[in-house]
Design a protein around this motif. Sequence first.
Motif, PDB file in Angstrom:
ATOM      1  N   VAL A 101     -76.209  12.901 -20.940  1.00  0.00           N
ATOM      2  CA  VAL A 101     -74.793  13.283 -20.933  1.00  0.00           C
ATOM      3  C   VAL A 101     -74.255  13.470 -19.514  1.00  0.00           C
ATOM      4  O   VAL A 101     -73.231  12.882 -19.150  1.00  0.00           O
ATOM      5  CB  VAL A 101     -74.568  14.546 -21.791  1.00  0.00           C
ATOM      6  CG1 VAL A 101     -73.165  15.109 -21.565  1.00  0.00           C
ATOM      7  CG2 VAL A 101     -74.768  14.228 -23.262  1.00  0.00           C
ATOM      8  N   PRO A 102     -74.897  14.277 -18.657  1.00  0.00           N
ATOM      9  CA  PRO A 102     -74.349  14.440 -17.298  1.00  0.00           C
ATOM     10  C   PRO A 102     -74.385  13.162 -16.479  1.00  0.00           C
ATOM     11  O   PRO A 102     -73.474  12.923 -15.667  1.00  0.00           O
ATOM     12  CB  PRO A 102     -75.234  15.528 -16.678  1.00  0.00           C
ATOM     13  CG  PRO A 102     -76.475  15.539 -17.486  1.00  0.00           C
ATOM     14  CD  PRO A 102     -76.061  15.155 -18.869  1.00  0.00           C
ATOM     15  N   VAL A 103     -75.417  12.345 -16.656  1.00  0.00           N
ATOM     16  CA  VAL A 103     -75.477  11.082 -15.902  1.00  0.00           C
ATOM     17  C   VAL A 103     -74.291  10.198 -16.276  1.00  0.00           C
ATOM     18  O   VAL A 103     -73.623   9.620 -15.403  1.00  0.00           O
ATOM     19  CB  VAL A 103     -76.809  10.352 -16.169  1.00  0.00           C
ATOM     20  CG1 VAL A 103     -76.759   8.928 -15.603  1.00  0.00           C
ATOM     21  CG2 VAL A 103     -77.969  11.121 -15.537  1.00  0.00           C
ATOM     22  N   ALA A 104     -74.001  10.097 -17.579  1.00  0.00           N
ATOM     23  CA  ALA A 104     -72.876   9.285 -18.021  1.00  0.00           C
ATOM     24  C   ALA A 104     -71.548   9.863 -17.537  1.00  0.00           C
ATOM     25  O   ALA A 104     -70.655   9.116 -17.107  1.00  0.00           O
ATOM     26  CB  ALA A 104     -72.885   9.180 -19.548  1.00  0.00           C
ATOM     27  N   ILE A 105     -71.421  11.184 -17.591  1.00  0.00           N
ATOM     28  CA  ILE A 105     -70.174  11.812 -17.154  1.00  0.00           C
ATOM     29  C   ILE A 105     -69.966  11.633 -15.657  1.00  0.00           C
ATOM     30  O   ILE A 105     -68.869  11.278 -15.200  1.00  0.00           O
ATOM     31  CB  ILE A 105     -70.164  13.301 -17.534  1.00  0.00           C
ATOM     32  CG1 ILE A 105     -69.987  13.446 -19.054  1.00  0.00           C
ATOM     33  CG2 ILE A 105     -69.051  14.050 -16.796  1.00  0.00           C
ATOM     34  CD1 ILE A 105     -70.046  14.862 -19.549  1.00  0.00           C
ATOM     35  N   LEU A 106     -71.007  11.862 -14.861  1.00  0.00           N
ATOM     36  CA  LEU A 106     -70.873  11.694 -13.409  1.00  0.00           C
ATOM     37  C   LEU A 106     -70.577  10.241 -13.041  1.00  0.00           C
ATOM     38  O   LEU A 106     -69.876   9.975 -12.064  1.00  0.00           O
ATOM     39  CB  LEU A 106     -72.147  12.166 -12.711  1.00  0.00           C
ATOM     40  CG  LEU A 106     -72.421  13.674 -12.740  1.00  0.00           C
ATOM     41  CD1 LEU A 106     -73.752  13.980 -12.060  1.00  0.00           C
ATOM     42  CD2 LEU A 106     -71.290  14.445 -12.052  1.00  0.00           C
ATOM     43  N   ALA A 107     -71.109   9.324 -13.819  1.00  0.00           N
ATOM     44  CA  ALA A 107     -70.909   7.910 -13.511  1.00  0.00           C
ATOM     45  C   ALA A 107     -69.538   7.396 -13.927  1.00  0.00           C
ATOM     46  O   ALA A 107     -68.919   6.591 -13.204  1.00  0.00           O
ATOM     47  CB  ALA A 107     -72.001   7.078 -14.183  1.00  0.00           C
ATOM     48  N   TYR A 108     -69.040   7.848 -15.079  1.00  0.00           N
ATOM     49  CA  TYR A 108     -67.833   7.245 -15.632  1.00  0.00           C
ATOM     50  C   TYR A 108     -66.660   8.204 -15.824  1.00  0.00           C
ATOM     51  O   TYR A 108     -65.524   7.744 -15.963  1.00  0.00           O
ATOM     52  CB  TYR A 108     -68.169   6.609 -16.989  1.00  0.00           C
ATOM     53  CG  TYR A 108     -69.261   5.572 -16.903  1.00  0.00           C
ATOM     54  CD1 TYR A 108     -69.058   4.372 -16.223  1.00  0.00           C
ATOM     55  CD2 TYR A 108     -70.509   5.810 -17.477  1.00  0.00           C
ATOM     56  CE1 TYR A 108     -70.067   3.430 -16.128  1.00  0.00           C
ATOM     57  CE2 TYR A 108     -71.525   4.864 -17.386  1.00  0.00           C
ATOM     58  CZ  TYR A 108     -71.298   3.674 -16.711  1.00  0.00           C
ATOM     59  OH  TYR A 108     -72.299   2.751 -16.617  1.00  0.00           O
TER      60      TYR A 108
END
Length: 207
Positions: free
Chosen positions: A112-119
């Motif tokens: 979840v945080p990886v996707a949020i930080l990326a997009y």
Amino acid sequence: MSEVEQAIAQIADIRAQLAASTRFRGYAPEAVGMIGLLSLMIMLMQLVWPARFAESDQQYVMIWGLLMAAGCLLIAAEAILRTRRARDHMAQPMLLSAMRIVVPAAVIAAAVPVAILAYAPKAAWIVPGIWQMLISLVAFASYATMPRRIVWPGAWFLLSGSAGLFLAGAQGGLTPLVVGVPFVAGHFAIAWALSDRGSDREGGVHA
């Protein structure tokens, strides 16, 4: 299927049921307490030097995410070592039973945080609350194999995670106290719960 194979399958089912309902002692309260101390240190650093350690919501997520990842690795390594040292034939099945609860939550907590930080970096303020509610979910899901008082840190993380989402949303971002206090108090509460050696659920992995 022969009678022997049926008997073996039934024994395996019984072992799995016992592993899912017997007290698991592979988690070390000392390791969780150490994470609580590190959480306190990070919170104080962000309070004292906000320009360096609390510049943005994304920085909060990266710093606390590294702590969460390191904490998970520490707890997992300790649990595996304690399981290998144990002279209990149920130790391995119980570790696998615990992993079936923890691993999916850990994957969600990382993805979840990886996707949020990326997009969607502007939505980074929701991540700490999600982390806390995931910890709560693991605590409640592990109730059958944990000390009964694990419900208190589970309830704490559920309430703090929910409140943190609303506070961060209302304030327009994260603050050291909104992020730090739940993790500090919650990890110390989990360490307190795990230190209960007088549970009425006998068996499990001993140190």
